[in-house]
Write a protein that holds these residues in place. Structure first.
Motif, PDB file in Angstrom:
ATOM      1  N   LYS A  45       0.847  -1.204   0.000  1.00  0.00           N
ATOM      2  CA  LYS A  45       0.000   0.000   0.000  1.00  0.00           C
ATOM      3  C   LYS A  45       0.882   1.254   0.000  1.00  0.00           C
ATOM      4  CE  LYS A  45      -3.597   1.995   2.979  1.00  0.00           C
ATOM      5  NZ  LYS A  45      -4.669   2.324   2.055  1.00  0.00           N
ATOM      6  N   GLY A  46       0.579   2.167  -0.893  1.00  0.00           N
ATOM      7  CA  GLY A  46       1.358   3.408  -0.962  1.00  0.00           C
ATOM      8  C   GLY A  46       2.600   3.311  -1.837  1.00  0.00           C
ATOM      9  N   GLU A  61       2.724   3.121  -6.838  1.00  0.00           N
ATOM     10  CA  GLU A  61       1.693   2.276  -6.206  1.00  0.00           C
ATOM     11  C   GLU A  61       0.807   1.594  -7.253  1.00  0.00           C
ATOM     12  OE1 GLU A  61      -1.597   4.186  -4.092  1.00  0.00           O
ATOM     13  OE2 GLU A  61      -1.369   2.711  -2.502  1.00  0.00           O
ATOM     14  N   HIS A  62       0.329   2.373  -8.217  1.00  0.00           N
ATOM     15  CA  HIS A  62      -0.602   1.825  -9.204  1.00  0.00           C
ATOM     16  C   HIS A  62       0.136   1.219 -10.393  1.00  0.00           C
ATOM     17  CE1 HIS A  62      -3.489   4.260  -7.047  1.00  0.00           C
ATOM     18  NE2 HIS A  62      -4.461   3.698  -7.730  1.00  0.00           N
ATOM     19  N   HIS A 105       2.713   8.593  -3.628  1.00  0.00           N
ATOM     20  CA  HIS A 105       2.514   7.126  -3.602  1.00  0.00           C
ATOM     21  C   HIS A 105       3.258   6.497  -4.785  1.00  0.00           C
ATOM     22  CE1 HIS A 105      -1.419   7.059  -1.041  1.00  0.00           C
ATOM     23  NE2 HIS A 105      -0.495   7.853  -0.543  1.00  0.00           N
TER      24      HIS A 105
END
Ligand SMILES: Cc1cc2nc3c(=O)[nH]c(=O)nc-3n(C[C@H](O)[C@H](O)[C@H](O)COP(=O)(O)O)c2cc1C
Length: 373
Positions: free
Chosen positions: A68-69, A79-80, A76
Protein backbone atom coordinates in the motif's frame (compact mmCIF):
# COMPACT_ATOMS: atom_id res chain seq x y z
CA UNK A 1 14.20 -28.69 -34.84
CA UNK A 2 16.20 -25.59 -35.80
CA UNK A 3 14.20 -22.61 -34.60
CA UNK A 4 15.09 -19.19 -36.05
CA UNK A 5 15.97 -16.54 -33.48
CA UNK A 6 13.16 -14.05 -32.85
CA UNK A 7 15.78 -11.34 -33.49
CA UNK A 8 15.22 -11.96 -37.20
CA UNK A 9 11.76 -10.46 -36.64
CA UNK A 10 13.25 -7.10 -35.61
CA UNK A 11 14.02 -4.59 -38.37
CA UNK A 12 17.72 -4.23 -39.08
CA UNK A 13 18.47 -0.76 -37.67
CA UNK A 14 21.94 0.06 -36.35
CA UNK A 15 20.31 1.06 -33.07
CA UNK A 16 17.19 -0.80 -31.96
CA UNK A 17 14.70 1.67 -30.48
CA UNK A 18 12.40 0.89 -27.59
CA UNK A 19 10.13 2.84 -25.27
CA UNK A 20 10.19 2.08 -21.56
CA UNK A 21 6.48 2.46 -20.79
CA UNK A 22 5.40 4.38 -17.67
CA UNK A 23 3.49 1.38 -16.30
CA UNK A 24 3.71 2.50 -12.70
CA UNK A 25 2.61 5.68 -10.95
CA UNK A 26 5.45 8.20 -11.44
CA UNK A 27 7.32 6.00 -13.91
CA UNK A 28 11.03 6.41 -13.19
CA UNK A 29 11.11 9.66 -11.25
CA UNK A 30 10.10 10.21 -7.62
CA UNK A 31 9.36 13.86 -8.38
CA UNK A 32 6.15 15.87 -8.16
CA UNK A 33 7.09 18.32 -10.95
CA UNK A 34 4.05 18.78 -13.22
CA UNK A 35 3.59 16.31 -16.08
CA UNK A 36 0.99 14.34 -18.01
CA UNK A 37 2.58 10.91 -17.39
CA UNK A 38 0.08 8.40 -16.07
CA UNK A 39 -0.06 4.68 -15.31
CA UNK A 40 -3.61 4.35 -16.74
CA UNK A 41 -4.19 1.95 -19.61
CA UNK A 42 -5.45 4.79 -21.80
CA UNK A 43 -2.19 6.67 -21.39
CA UNK A 44 -0.09 3.54 -21.91
CA UNK A 45 -2.08 2.76 -25.07
CA UNK A 46 -1.51 6.31 -26.36
CA UNK A 47 2.23 6.05 -25.75
CA UNK A 48 2.37 2.67 -27.49
CA UNK A 49 0.33 3.84 -30.48
CA UNK A 50 2.48 6.94 -30.84
CA UNK A 51 5.69 4.89 -30.57
CA UNK A 52 4.42 2.55 -33.27
CA UNK A 53 3.56 5.49 -35.59
CA UNK A 54 7.05 6.88 -35.04
CA UNK A 55 8.60 3.55 -36.03
CA UNK A 56 9.87 2.38 -32.63
CA UNK A 57 10.76 -1.32 -32.60
CA UNK A 58 9.42 -2.22 -29.17
CA UNK A 59 7.71 -1.12 -25.99
CA UNK A 60 8.50 -2.57 -22.60
CA UNK A 61 6.48 -2.89 -19.39
CA UNK A 62 8.17 -3.52 -16.06
CA UNK A 63 6.51 -5.30 -13.12
CA UNK A 64 6.96 -4.86 -9.41
CA UNK A 65 4.87 -5.96 -6.45
CA UNK A 66 4.58 -3.15 -3.95
CA UNK A 67 2.54 -2.70 -0.82
CA UNK A 68 0.00 0.00 0.00
CA UNK A 69 1.36 3.41 -0.96
CA UNK A 70 4.05 1.97 -3.25
CA UNK A 71 7.38 3.60 -2.42
CA UNK A 72 5.41 6.13 -0.39
CA UNK A 73 5.66 9.89 -0.25
CA UNK A 74 3.09 12.41 -1.36
CA UNK A 75 2.84 10.76 -4.77
CA UNK A 76 2.51 7.13 -3.60
CA UNK A 77 5.34 6.49 -6.00
CA UNK A 78 4.76 3.41 -8.17
CA UNK A 79 1.69 2.28 -6.21
CA UNK A 80 -0.60 1.82 -9.20
CA UNK A 81 0.17 -0.48 -12.10
CA UNK A 82 -2.01 -2.35 -14.55
CA UNK A 83 -0.43 -5.77 -14.81
CA UNK A 84 1.83 -5.59 -17.88
CA UNK A 85 0.99 -9.03 -19.32
CA UNK A 86 -2.72 -8.13 -19.25
CA UNK A 87 -1.90 -4.68 -20.67
CA UNK A 88 0.10 -6.29 -23.48
CA UNK A 89 -2.77 -8.63 -24.35
CA UNK A 90 -4.93 -5.54 -24.86
CA UNK A 91 -2.18 -3.60 -26.65
CA UNK A 92 -1.62 -6.43 -29.10
CA UNK A 93 -5.13 -5.85 -30.48
CA UNK A 94 -4.53 -2.12 -30.79
CA UNK A 95 -1.21 -2.33 -32.63
CA UNK A 96 0.15 -3.98 -35.76
CA UNK A 97 3.93 -3.89 -35.91
CA UNK A 98 5.52 -2.95 -32.61
CA UNK A 99 7.00 -5.68 -30.39
CA UNK A 100 5.41 -5.86 -26.93
CA UNK A 101 7.55 -7.04 -24.04
CA UNK A 102 6.45 -7.44 -20.46
CA UNK A 103 8.07 -8.58 -17.28
CA UNK A 104 7.07 -11.73 -15.41
CA UNK A 105 8.53 -12.84 -12.06
CA UNK A 106 8.76 -16.48 -12.95
CA UNK A 107 9.62 -17.72 -9.44
CA UNK A 108 6.45 -16.39 -7.81
CA UNK A 109 4.48 -19.63 -7.85
CA UNK A 110 4.11 -20.07 -11.62
CA UNK A 111 4.41 -23.42 -13.36
CA UNK A 112 6.27 -23.18 -16.70
CA UNK A 113 3.26 -24.75 -18.42
CA UNK A 114 1.08 -21.79 -17.39
CA UNK A 115 3.47 -19.26 -18.82
CA UNK A 116 4.18 -21.32 -21.93
CA UNK A 117 0.42 -21.45 -22.59
CA UNK A 118 -0.04 -17.72 -21.96
CA UNK A 119 2.99 -17.00 -24.15
CA UNK A 120 1.59 -19.08 -27.00
CA UNK A 121 -1.70 -17.20 -26.66
CA UNK A 122 0.05 -13.82 -26.63
CA UNK A 123 2.12 -14.83 -29.64
CA UNK A 124 -1.05 -15.88 -31.46
CA UNK A 125 -2.96 -12.67 -30.64
CA UNK A 126 -0.01 -10.40 -31.48
CA UNK A 127 1.18 -12.36 -34.54
CA UNK A 128 4.67 -13.03 -33.20
CA UNK A 129 5.23 -9.69 -31.47
CA UNK A 130 5.28 -10.75 -27.83
CA UNK A 131 8.26 -11.09 -25.54
CA UNK A 132 8.78 -11.94 -21.91
CA UNK A 133 11.30 -10.20 -19.66
CA UNK A 134 12.18 -13.07 -17.38
CA UNK A 135 12.97 -11.77 -13.92
CA UNK A 136 13.67 -13.74 -10.77
CA UNK A 137 12.65 -11.01 -8.31
CA UNK A 138 15.07 -9.48 -5.86
CA UNK A 139 12.78 -8.13 -3.14
CA UNK A 140 12.21 -10.33 -0.09
CA UNK A 141 8.89 -8.50 0.44
CA UNK A 142 7.65 -9.73 -2.94
CA UNK A 143 8.46 -13.36 -2.15
CA UNK A 144 6.59 -13.03 1.13
CA UNK A 145 3.53 -11.62 -0.63
CA UNK A 146 3.34 -14.95 -2.42
CA UNK A 147 3.82 -16.94 0.78
CA UNK A 148 7.38 -17.86 -0.22
CA UNK A 149 10.75 -17.44 1.44
CA UNK A 150 13.31 -15.31 -0.46
CA UNK A 151 15.77 -17.36 -2.54
CA UNK A 152 19.54 -16.86 -2.59
CA UNK A 153 20.70 -14.72 -5.52
CA UNK A 154 22.59 -17.20 -7.73
CA UNK A 155 20.20 -20.05 -6.93
CA UNK A 156 17.39 -17.96 -8.44
CA UNK A 157 19.13 -18.20 -11.80
CA UNK A 158 19.60 -21.99 -11.47
CA UNK A 159 15.84 -22.18 -11.04
CA UNK A 160 15.22 -19.71 -13.88
CA UNK A 161 17.34 -21.89 -16.17
CA UNK A 162 15.16 -24.94 -15.52
CA UNK A 163 11.93 -22.96 -15.79
CA UNK A 164 12.96 -21.42 -19.11
CA UNK A 165 14.19 -24.73 -20.51
CA UNK A 166 10.78 -26.31 -19.88
CA UNK A 167 8.99 -23.33 -21.41
CA UNK A 168 11.22 -23.37 -24.52
CA UNK A 169 10.65 -27.10 -24.99
CA UNK A 170 6.89 -26.72 -24.64
CA UNK A 171 6.95 -23.97 -27.25
CA UNK A 172 9.13 -25.76 -29.76
CA UNK A 173 8.69 -29.55 -29.52
CA UNK A 174 5.99 -31.48 -31.33
CA UNK A 175 5.70 -34.25 -28.76
CA UNK A 176 4.19 -34.29 -25.31
CA UNK A 177 6.76 -33.31 -22.69
CA UNK A 178 7.59 -35.32 -19.60
CA UNK A 179 10.22 -33.56 -17.50
CA UNK A 180 11.48 -34.55 -14.08
CA UNK A 181 13.35 -31.46 -12.95
CA UNK A 182 14.79 -30.39 -9.61
CA UNK A 183 12.17 -27.70 -9.19
CA UNK A 184 9.39 -28.42 -11.67
CA UNK A 185 7.93 -31.63 -13.02
CA UNK A 186 5.49 -32.27 -15.77
CA UNK A 187 3.98 -35.39 -17.30
CA UNK A 188 2.77 -35.46 -20.88
CA UNK A 189 2.35 -31.69 -21.14
CA UNK A 190 1.49 -30.37 -24.57
CA UNK A 191 0.72 -27.01 -26.15
CA UNK A 192 -1.61 -26.38 -29.04
CA UNK A 193 -1.41 -23.91 -30.60
CA UNK A 194 2.32 -23.42 -30.41
CA UNK A 195 3.71 -19.93 -30.91
CA UNK A 196 3.51 -19.30 -34.65
CA UNK A 197 7.25 -18.95 -35.00
CA UNK A 198 7.97 -21.46 -32.24
CA UNK A 199 9.42 -18.96 -29.80
CA UNK A 200 8.46 -15.57 -28.39
CA UNK A 201 11.24 -13.05 -27.61
CA UNK A 202 13.11 -13.89 -24.42
CA UNK A 203 14.48 -10.91 -22.54
CA UNK A 204 16.46 -10.52 -19.33
CA UNK A 205 18.05 -7.65 -17.39
CA UNK A 206 20.71 -9.33 -15.28
CA UNK A 207 24.11 -7.89 -14.38
CA UNK A 208 25.64 -10.53 -12.10
CA UNK A 209 27.80 -13.44 -13.23
CA UNK A 210 25.02 -15.96 -12.62
CA UNK A 211 22.43 -13.71 -14.24
CA UNK A 212 24.50 -13.08 -17.35
CA UNK A 213 25.23 -16.81 -17.78
CA UNK A 214 21.47 -17.37 -17.74
CA UNK A 215 20.85 -14.49 -20.15
CA UNK A 216 23.57 -15.59 -22.57
CA UNK A 217 22.07 -19.08 -22.68
CA UNK A 218 18.41 -18.13 -23.12
CA UNK A 219 17.78 -14.45 -23.90
CA UNK A 220 17.53 -12.61 -27.20
CA UNK A 221 17.57 -9.11 -25.77
CA UNK A 222 19.57 -8.20 -22.68
CA UNK A 223 18.89 -4.94 -20.87
CA UNK A 224 22.14 -3.60 -19.52
CA UNK A 225 22.93 -0.98 -16.91
CA UNK A 226 25.81 1.45 -16.70
CA UNK A 227 28.24 0.35 -13.97
CA UNK A 228 29.51 3.96 -13.82
CA UNK A 229 26.24 5.73 -13.04
CA UNK A 230 24.14 8.03 -15.21
CA UNK A 231 26.80 10.38 -16.61
CA UNK A 232 26.95 9.49 -20.34
CA UNK A 233 30.70 10.12 -20.63
CA UNK A 234 31.55 7.79 -17.75
CA UNK A 235 28.92 5.29 -18.91
CA UNK A 236 30.39 5.13 -22.41
CA UNK A 237 33.83 4.45 -20.96
CA UNK A 238 32.50 1.56 -18.86
CA UNK A 239 30.02 0.02 -21.31
CA UNK A 240 32.35 -1.53 -23.94
CA UNK A 241 33.57 -4.06 -21.34
CA UNK A 242 29.97 -4.89 -20.35
CA UNK A 243 28.88 -5.40 -23.95
CA UNK A 244 31.94 -7.45 -24.88
CA UNK A 245 31.48 -9.69 -21.87
CA UNK A 246 27.86 -10.40 -22.78
CA UNK A 247 28.57 -11.05 -26.46
CA UNK A 248 31.48 -13.35 -25.56
CA UNK A 249 29.29 -15.29 -23.13
CA UNK A 250 26.54 -15.66 -25.71
CA UNK A 251 29.16 -16.78 -28.24
CA UNK A 252 30.11 -19.57 -25.85
CA UNK A 253 26.56 -20.93 -26.31
CA UNK A 254 26.66 -20.28 -30.08
CA UNK A 255 24.03 -17.59 -29.71
CA UNK A 256 23.50 -14.00 -30.82
CA UNK A 257 22.04 -11.44 -28.47
CA UNK A 258 21.28 -7.74 -28.60
CA UNK A 259 22.15 -5.49 -25.67
CA UNK A 260 19.87 -2.55 -24.88
CA UNK A 261 20.31 0.29 -22.42
CA UNK A 262 17.61 2.60 -21.09
CA UNK A 263 18.59 6.28 -21.22
CA UNK A 264 16.42 8.94 -19.62
CA UNK A 265 16.08 11.54 -22.38
CA UNK A 266 15.45 15.21 -21.59
CA UNK A 267 15.53 16.99 -24.92
CA UNK A 268 14.87 20.70 -25.46
CA UNK A 269 15.68 23.25 -28.19
CA UNK A 270 18.59 24.65 -26.18
CA UNK A 271 21.00 23.12 -23.67
CA UNK A 272 19.89 25.71 -21.10
CA UNK A 273 16.24 24.70 -21.38
CA UNK A 274 17.12 21.01 -21.11
CA UNK A 275 19.22 21.64 -18.00
CA UNK A 276 16.39 23.70 -16.50
CA UNK A 277 13.96 20.81 -17.12
CA UNK A 278 16.44 18.48 -15.39
CA UNK A 279 16.72 20.83 -12.39
CA UNK A 280 12.92 21.15 -12.14
CA UNK A 281 12.60 17.38 -11.67
CA UNK A 282 15.24 17.46 -8.93
CA UNK A 283 13.84 20.53 -7.18
CA UNK A 284 10.47 18.79 -6.90
CA UNK A 285 11.85 15.56 -5.48
CA UNK A 286 9.38 13.62 -3.32
CA UNK A 287 11.87 13.01 -0.53
CA UNK A 288 10.15 10.10 1.21
CA UNK A 289 9.52 8.27 -2.08
CA UNK A 290 13.09 8.93 -3.24
CA UNK A 291 14.57 7.67 0.06
CA UNK A 292 12.55 4.45 -0.10
CA UNK A 293 13.27 3.95 -3.80
CA UNK A 294 17.03 4.33 -3.35
CA UNK A 295 17.09 2.18 -0.22
CA UNK A 296 15.52 -0.75 -2.07
CA UNK A 297 18.39 -0.89 -4.52
CA UNK A 298 21.22 -0.03 -2.17
CA UNK A 299 20.25 -2.68 0.39
CA UNK A 300 19.23 -5.44 -2.05
CA UNK A 301 21.36 -8.25 -3.49
CA UNK A 302 21.21 -7.14 -7.11
CA UNK A 303 24.33 -6.11 -8.97
CA UNK A 304 22.75 -3.57 -11.32
CA UNK A 305 22.52 0.18 -10.64
CA UNK A 306 25.32 0.26 -8.03
CA UNK A 307 27.02 3.29 -9.57
CA UNK A 308 24.03 5.66 -9.44
CA UNK A 309 23.92 8.57 -6.97
CA UNK A 310 20.81 9.55 -5.01
CA UNK A 311 20.15 12.56 -7.30
CA UNK A 312 20.47 10.30 -10.33
CA UNK A 313 17.78 8.06 -8.83
CA UNK A 314 15.42 11.03 -8.57
CA UNK A 315 15.71 11.60 -12.32
CA UNK A 316 15.51 7.83 -12.78
CA UNK A 317 16.53 5.57 -15.63
CA UNK A 318 20.00 4.54 -16.53
CA UNK A 319 22.12 7.00 -18.52
CA UNK A 320 20.92 10.62 -18.42
CA UNK A 321 20.91 12.35 -21.79
CA UNK A 322 20.09 16.02 -21.28
CA UNK A 323 20.49 18.46 -24.15
CA UNK A 324 19.54 19.49 -27.65
CA UNK A 325 18.39 17.01 -30.31
CA UNK A 326 21.91 17.10 -31.80
CA UNK A 327 23.47 16.27 -28.44
CA UNK A 328 21.03 13.44 -27.77
CA UNK A 329 21.86 11.85 -31.12
CA UNK A 330 25.57 12.32 -30.55
CA UNK A 331 25.22 10.40 -27.26
CA UNK A 332 23.20 7.69 -28.98
CA UNK A 333 26.11 7.33 -31.43
CA UNK A 334 28.54 7.02 -28.51
CA UNK A 335 26.36 4.36 -26.91
CA UNK A 336 26.34 2.52 -30.22
CA UNK A 337 30.14 2.85 -30.45
CA UNK A 338 30.33 1.48 -26.90
CA UNK A 339 28.73 -1.71 -28.21
CA UNK A 340 25.07 -1.12 -27.25
CA UNK A 341 22.73 -2.54 -29.88
CA UNK A 342 19.76 -0.53 -28.76
CA UNK A 343 18.30 2.17 -26.57
CA UNK A 344 15.06 1.92 -24.71
CA UNK A 345 14.24 5.50 -23.83
CA UNK A 346 12.31 6.76 -20.87
CA UNK A 347 10.97 10.26 -20.34
CA UNK A 348 9.63 12.43 -17.55
CA UNK A 349 6.54 13.76 -19.36
CA UNK A 350 5.90 10.93 -21.77
CA UNK A 351 3.48 12.08 -24.48
CA UNK A 352 4.90 15.59 -25.06
CA UNK A 353 8.48 14.29 -24.76
CA UNK A 354 7.69 11.53 -27.23
CA UNK A 355 6.40 14.14 -29.69
CA UNK A 356 9.61 16.15 -29.40
CA UNK A 357 11.57 12.94 -29.86
CA UNK A 358 9.66 12.05 -33.02
CA UNK A 359 9.89 15.51 -34.52
CA UNK A 360 13.42 16.54 -33.57
CA UNK A 361 15.50 13.51 -32.63
CA UNK A 362 14.40 10.71 -34.95
CA UNK A 363 15.21 12.58 -38.21
CA UNK A 364 18.72 13.20 -36.87
CA UNK A 365 19.07 9.54 -35.90
CA UNK A 366 18.27 8.66 -39.51
CA UNK A 367 20.79 11.21 -40.79
CA UNK A 368 23.40 9.73 -38.45
CA UNK A 369 22.73 6.23 -39.82
CA UNK A 370 21.46 4.96 -36.46
CA UNK A 371 18.00 4.31 -37.92
CA UNK A 372 17.20 3.31 -41.49
CA UNK A 373 15.59 5.99 -43.71
C1 LIG B 1 16.03 -2.17 -17.78
C2 LIG B 1 15.75 -3.03 -16.60
C3 LIG B 1 14.45 -3.44 -16.35
C4 LIG B 1 14.16 -4.24 -15.25
N1 LIG B 1 12.86 -4.59 -15.02
C5 LIG B 1 12.55 -5.27 -13.89
C6 LIG B 1 11.20 -5.52 -13.56
O1 LIG B 1 10.28 -5.15 -14.28
N2 LIG B 1 10.95 -6.17 -12.40
C7 LIG B 1 11.94 -6.62 -11.56
O2 LIG B 1 11.64 -7.22 -10.52
N3 LIG B 1 13.24 -6.42 -11.88
C8 LIG B 1 13.55 -5.74 -12.99
N4 LIG B 1 14.87 -5.49 -13.28
C9 LIG B 1 15.92 -6.02 -12.39
C10 LIG B 1 16.62 -7.24 -13.01
O3 LIG B 1 15.71 -8.27 -13.25
C11 LIG B 1 17.75 -7.77 -12.11
O4 LIG B 1 17.23 -8.25 -10.91
C12 LIG B 1 18.75 -6.70 -11.80
O5 LIG B 1 19.14 -6.04 -12.97
C13 LIG B 1 19.94 -7.26 -11.06
O6 LIG B 1 20.65 -8.19 -11.80
P1 LIG B 1 21.18 -9.52 -11.12
O7 LIG B 1 19.96 -10.31 -10.77
O8 LIG B 1 22.03 -10.17 -12.14
O9 LIG B 1 21.94 -9.11 -9.88
C14 LIG B 1 15.19 -4.68 -14.37
C15 LIG B 1 16.50 -4.27 -14.64
C16 LIG B 1 16.78 -3.46 -15.73
C17 LIG B 1 18.20 -3.05 -15.97
Amino acid sequence: MDIPSPLTRLPDHKLTLGLFLPMQEGAWSPSTAPRSTSWTFDYIAHCTGRAEELGFDLVFGLAQWLGKGGYGGEMHFREHEVDPIIANAALSSLTKSIVLINTVHILYAWHPLHLAKFGAAMDHISAGRWGINVVTGYKPSEYRMFGLEPIEHDHRYVMADEFTTIMERLWSEDDELTFDGKFWKTEKAFLAPKPGQRRPFLVNAASSGAGLEYAAKHSDLIFITSPAGADPVKACEALPAVNTRIKDLAGKYGRQVKTIINPHVICRATEREAEQAYRTILENEDTVAADNFVRTFVTGDTVSWRGHSRAQWVIGGNVHLVGTPEQIVEWFAWLSDAGCDGVQVNFFDYLPDLDVFGREVLPLMRQAGLRNP
